[in-house]
Design a protein around this motif. Structure first.
Motif, PDB file in Angstrom:
ATOM      1  N   LEU A  48       0.844  -1.191   0.000  1.00 47.95           N
ATOM      2  CA  LEU A  48       0.000   0.000   0.000  1.00 47.95           C
ATOM      3  C   LEU A  48       0.880   1.242   0.000  1.00 47.95           C
ATOM      4  O   LEU A  48       1.801   1.368   0.798  1.00 47.95           O
ATOM      5  CB  LEU A  48      -0.898  -0.004   1.234  1.00 47.95           C
ATOM      6  N   ILE A  49       0.589   2.164  -0.930  1.00 46.45           N
ATOM      7  CA  ILE A  49       1.350   3.401  -1.050  1.00 46.45           C
ATOM      8  C   ILE A  49       0.415   4.574  -0.800  1.00 46.45           C
ATOM      9  O   ILE A  49      -0.697   4.609  -1.333  1.00 46.45           O
ATOM     10  CB  ILE A  49       1.981   3.531  -2.453  1.00 46.45           C
ATOM     11  N   GLY A  53      -2.837  12.233  -0.880  1.00 52.48           N
ATOM     12  CA  GLY A  53      -3.985  12.116   0.004  1.00 52.48           C
ATOM     13  C   GLY A  53      -4.766  10.833  -0.129  1.00 52.48           C
ATOM     14  O   GLY A  53      -5.829  10.686   0.484  1.00 52.48           O
ATOM     15  N   ASN A  54      -4.281   9.869  -0.929  1.00 49.92           N
ATOM     16  CA  ASN A  54      -4.996   8.616  -1.125  1.00 49.92           C
ATOM     17  C   ASN A  54      -4.072   7.422  -0.945  1.00 49.92           C
ATOM     18  O   ASN A  54      -2.855   7.533  -1.089  1.00 49.92           O
ATOM     19  CB  ASN A  54      -5.618   8.557  -2.525  1.00 49.92           C
ATOM     20  N   ASN A  55      -4.678   6.272  -0.646  1.00 45.85           N
ATOM     21  CA  ASN A  55      -3.937   5.022  -0.562  1.00 45.85           C
ATOM     22  C   ASN A  55      -4.099   4.248  -1.860  1.00 45.85           C
ATOM     23  O   ASN A  55      -5.214   4.115  -2.376  1.00 45.85           O
ATOM     24  CB  ASN A  55      -4.461   4.176   0.608  1.00 45.85           C
ATOM     25  N   TYR A  56      -2.991   3.730  -2.379  1.00 49.32           N
ATOM     26  CA  TYR A  56      -3.012   2.988  -3.632  1.00 49.32           C
ATOM     27  C   TYR A  56      -2.321   1.636  -3.455  1.00 49.32           C
ATOM     28  O   TYR A  56      -1.287   1.543  -2.785  1.00 49.32           O
ATOM     29  CB  TYR A  56      -2.291   3.764  -4.734  1.00 49.32           C
ATOM     30  N   VAL A  57      -2.898   0.631  -4.067  1.00 51.10           N
ATOM     31  CA  VAL A  57      -2.267  -0.686  -4.071  1.00 51.10           C
ATOM     32  C   VAL A  57      -1.249  -0.731  -5.199  1.00 51.10           C
ATOM     33  O   VAL A  57      -1.509  -0.278  -6.313  1.00 51.10           O
ATOM     34  CB  VAL A  57      -3.322  -1.793  -4.275  1.00 51.10           C
ATOM     35  N   SER A  58      -0.079  -1.260  -4.903  1.00 48.98           N
ATOM     36  CA  SER A  58       0.971  -1.337  -5.911  1.00 48.98           C
ATOM     37  C   SER A  58       1.913  -2.486  -5.559  1.00 48.98           C
ATOM     38  O   SER A  58       1.927  -2.968  -4.423  1.00 48.98           O
ATOM     39  CB  SER A  58       1.749  -0.026  -5.985  1.00 48.98           C
ATOM     40  N   ASP A  59       2.683  -2.929  -6.533  1.00 43.72           N
ATOM     41  CA  ASP A  59       3.729  -3.907  -6.267  1.00 43.72           C
ATOM     42  C   ASP A  59       4.941  -3.163  -5.732  1.00 43.72           C
ATOM     43  O   ASP A  59       5.418  -2.207  -6.354  1.00 43.72           O
ATOM     44  CB  ASP A  59       4.091  -4.682  -7.534  1.00 43.72           C
ATOM     45  N   GLU A  70      12.932  -9.078   9.802  1.00 47.01           N
ATOM     46  CA  GLU A  70      11.542  -8.886   9.381  1.00 47.01           C
ATOM     47  C   GLU A  70      11.484  -8.137   8.055  1.00 47.01           C
ATOM     48  O   GLU A  70      12.068  -7.064   7.911  1.00 47.01           O
ATOM     49  CB  GLU A  70      10.777  -8.106  10.452  1.00 47.01           C
ATOM     50  N   TRP A  71      10.770  -8.725   7.092  1.00 47.48           N
ATOM     51  CA  TRP A  71      10.621  -8.089   5.780  1.00 47.48           C
ATOM     52  C   TRP A  71       9.743  -6.850   5.903  1.00 47.48           C
ATOM     53  O   TRP A  71       8.743  -6.849   6.611  1.00 47.48           O
ATOM     54  CB  TRP A  71      10.005  -9.058   4.785  1.00 47.48           C
ATOM     55  N   GLU A  72      10.123  -5.783   5.192  1.00 50.19           N
ATOM     56  CA  GLU A  72       9.359  -4.550   5.130  1.00 50.19           C
ATOM     57  C   GLU A  72       9.133  -4.186   3.663  1.00 50.19           C
ATOM     58  O   GLU A  72       9.772  -4.737   2.774  1.00 50.19           O
ATOM     59  CB  GLU A  72      10.115  -3.405   5.808  1.00 50.19           C
ATOM     60  N   GLN A  73       8.223  -3.247   3.427  1.00 51.87           N
ATOM     61  CA  GLN A  73       7.988  -2.788   2.059  1.00 51.87           C
ATOM     62  C   GLN A  73       8.721  -1.486   1.797  1.00 51.87           C
ATOM     63  O   GLN A  73       8.937  -0.670   2.692  1.00 51.87           O
ATOM     64  CB  GLN A  73       6.509  -2.611   1.767  1.00 51.87           C
ATOM     65  N   LEU A  74       9.113  -1.296   0.543  1.00 48.58           N
ATOM     66  CA  LEU A  74       9.701  -0.034   0.091  1.00 48.58           C
ATOM     67  C   LEU A  74       9.202   0.199  -1.324  1.00 48.58           C
ATOM     68  O   LEU A  74       9.333  -0.669  -2.192  1.00 48.58           O
ATOM     69  CB  LEU A  74      11.229  -0.095   0.128  1.00 48.58           C
ATOM     70  N   ALA A  75       8.601   1.360  -1.560  1.00 45.09           N
ATOM     71  CA  ALA A  75       7.936   1.612  -2.840  1.00 45.09           C
ATOM     72  C   ALA A  75       8.920   1.814  -3.988  1.00 45.09           C
ATOM     73  O   ALA A  75       8.695   1.332  -5.099  1.00 45.09           O
ATOM     74  CB  ALA A  75       7.014   2.818  -2.717  1.00 45.09           C
TER      75      ALA A  75
END
Length: 294
Positions: A48-49, A53-59, A70-75
């Motif tokens: 989730l990015i 002002g909005n949340n977007y689903v992305s890879d 622990e794995w984390e996300q990075l856009a």
């Protein structure tokens, strides 16, 4: 009186110049800077990015920071050229900025300093997604699991029994969500784990191409348009292999507390040929399923 006016004008100019000088002096500030080493997994993961002002689903990248298990996300990582199937060790910088003249005054940028290693392998222990539980209830539309159907056959009972247990119709009792941009879909279990996902491809349809059989399950409200939505399975939005197509009616609700109600889609699927082939002795003439948004 004239002297007071001149003095007032001079004071106003000095105030404006002073404020401009303060803004220029403040400008863009670096509030934090650090460098560290990360591991980047061999495949991207749904996350989730937050932007504009909005949340977007992305890879997103799945990463392990140094000294972390622990794995984390990075856009994104500026300057990094990613190739799936390879696990990377990178040295990156993390810079946090503050600028009150921007729409989003605080942000962080990640930049590649050095690629330490690139190894062809399958990374282990990656989560299936980084999407938080609240995203589905607060930002997603849900396909109502209580679908409607119409059956016209000599043996209605056999078809009806099958249709209520068929995974193609029931989504295998999983919750089907669509993100707030209506471009991605997810099948999610009770633990909020994604079991299947993909993209939604939308094209307009001529209402003349809509099957007559759908009139048996006419959607509620005023129809404003017809479309075809293709639910593509997997992470490649161009791969339509095994994709599932639905005819969609866009409707304004017949009842709404809002003065300007938002149009909602109704999804239709004609299963007539499928059940004619599955139950050749049942005398199947029409089988249609309709889904609404919960």
């Amino acid at each position: 009186m004239k002297t007071k006016t001149i003095i007032g004008t001079i004071m106003s100019l000095l105030l404006i110049i002073g404020l401009a000088g303060c803004e220029k002096e403040e400008g863009r500030k670096i509030t934090d800077y650090k460098e560290y080493t990360i591991t980047v997994a061999s495949e991207k993961v749904t996350g989730l990015i937050f932007s504009s002002g909005n949340n977007y689903v992305s890879d997103v990248y799945a990463i392990l920071k140094e000294h972390s298990a622990e794995w984390e996300q990075l856009a994104y990582i500026e300057g990094f050229e990613y190739e799936a199937g390879y696990e990377y060790t990178l040295r990156i910088s993390e810079t946090s900025y503050l600028d009150h003249s921007m729409g989003e005054p605080a942000w962080t940028e990640y930049n590649l300093i050095e690629t330490i290693s690139k190894e062809e392998k399958t990374s282990e222990g990656i989560p299936d997604n980084f999407t938080p539980d609240w995203f589905y209830s607060e930002y997603c539309a849900t396909v109502n699991p209580e679908f409607q159907y119409y059956i016209d056959a000599d043996d209605n009972a056999s078809v009806e029994e099958d249709i209520n247990t068929n995974p193609m119709v029931t989504f295998n009792s999983l919750n089907c969500y669509m993100d707030n941009s209506w471009t991605r879909w997810f099948l999610v279990n009770e633990k909020k784990e994604i079991e299947m996902l993909g993209f939604i491809k939308k094209v307009n349809n001529d209402s003349a191409d809509i099957p007559e059989s759908y009139k048996n399950l006419k959607p509620e409200g005023t129809i404003t348009g017809t479309m075809e939505w293709t639910f593509i399975i997997g992470k490649n939005p161009e791969n339509e292999e095994n994709a599932i197509k639905y005819d969609v009616f866009i409707c304004y609700p017949s009842k709404s507390i809002s003065a300007g109600p938002t149009p909602v889609p109704y999804f239709f699927k004609d299963f007539t040929q499928y059940y004619q082939e599955k139950y050749p002795e049942a005398g199947v003439r029409t089988v249609v399923v309709r889904y609404s948004i919960k």
